[in-house]
Write an enzyme that holds these catalytic residues in place. Structure first.
Site, PDB file in Angstrom:
ATOM      1  N   HIS A  82      18.839 -24.565 -67.635  1.00 43.28           N
ATOM      2  CA  HIS A  82      17.633 -23.970 -67.078  1.00 43.28           C
ATOM      3  C   HIS A  82      16.848 -23.138 -68.086  1.00 43.28           C
ATOM      4  CE1 HIS A  82      19.127 -24.343 -62.616  1.00 43.28           C
ATOM      5  NE2 HIS A  82      19.235 -25.472 -63.302  1.00 43.28           N
ATOM      6  N   ASP A 137      19.585 -33.384 -62.294  1.00 39.63           N
ATOM      7  CA  ASP A 137      19.434 -31.942 -62.468  1.00 39.63           C
ATOM      8  C   ASP A 137      18.637 -31.655 -63.727  1.00 39.63           C
ATOM      9  OD1 ASP A 137      21.227 -32.061 -64.681  1.00 39.63           O
ATOM     10  OD2 ASP A 137      22.960 -31.561 -63.431  1.00 39.63           O
TER      11      ASP A 137
END
Length: 255
Positions: A82, A137
């Site tokens: 992230h 993801d």
């Protein structure tokens, strides 16, 4: 040997994922190196960034050996992928994914987080996640959805179909496909050209497109007005107008 190598040529910074024996699969060490490289890319003297892989691949995605050591996969994603995806989007300068070979799983997500993708003709793209019973993801659903549209993105990401470079170009996933022997030269040429552009305006354009995904028309019009006012105060705008009037190529400085 560093697992992420950084070089600079003029205003172009090149970041190389450097685990060729593992097709540049991600480990925590790779994430750490990439995070530092993206931090270096904030330097105003850097006006374009190239992200690529060493050897035969861009990245095959997560190193599954290390993946098995994550007690909490969600926390692992938040701590590694992230921050780097967000750092790419936060750079107010163009980031170019030079996809030289296999691009799969989280490697595909990372390539799609970049602003432009150039592919060697031998490159190929594989969603990867569904093949091992996982969901996309690292921004995969966010970026692939926006590049391909919801229906095509869903079909592709759930089929795990291997996409050739030519097919990726036809779909709009990559901007250009180049013969392998000429690939490095073309990437350098492209990166140098965008690095010579009005970097501040390019960065603000990047921000506008990111904002447009969730904005109302009124909100987007307002942000355009704000950023246009800022761009009009810049040195590059003055140079662009002068060059237009003098019928010559502008010499932008990214300011």
């Amino acid at each position: 040997m560093a697992e992420v190598e950084v070089t600079r040529a003029g205003a172009v910074q090149t970041i190389v994922l450097n685990r060729p024996e593992k097709l540049n699969a991600f480990t925590r060490a790779v994430h750490d190196g990439l995070r530092e490289a993206l931090r270096e890319a904030r330097d105003p003297e850097v006006r374009a960034v190239v992200l690529t892989g060493a050897g035969r691949g861009f990245s095959a995605g997560q190193d599954l050996g290390e993946f098995g050591e994550m007690p909490d996969v969600g926390a692992g994603l938040r701590a590694t992928y992230h921050p780097n995806v967000l750092a790419i989007r936060a750079l107010e300068k163009p980031v170019i994914a030079a996809v030289n070979g296999v691009c799969a799983g989280a490697g595909l997500s990372l390539a799609c987080a970049c602003d432009v993708r150039l592919a060697a003709d031998a490159a190929f793209f594989v969603p990867g996640f569904v093949g091992i019973g996982l969901v996309p993801d690292s921004g995969g659903t966010y970026f692939v959805h926006r590049l391909l549209g919801a229906a095509r993105a869903f079909e592709w990401m759930t089929s795990n179909r291997r996409l050739t470079a030519a097919e990726a170009h036809a779909w709009g996933l990559v901007s250009e496909v180049v013969e392998a022997d000429a690939f490095a030269g073309r990437v350098a040429e492209y990166a140098a050209a965008v690095a010579a552009g009005p970097t501040r305006a390019i960065g603000m354009t990047k921000r506008l497109f990111d904002h447009a995904d969730t904005a109302t028309l009124e909100e987007q019009l307002e942000l355009e007005a704000q950023l246009q006012a800022a761009a009009a105060q810049g040195e590059d705008f003055r140079e662009g107008v002068a060059a237009f009037g003098e019928k010559r190529a502008p010499e932008f400085r990214g300011r």
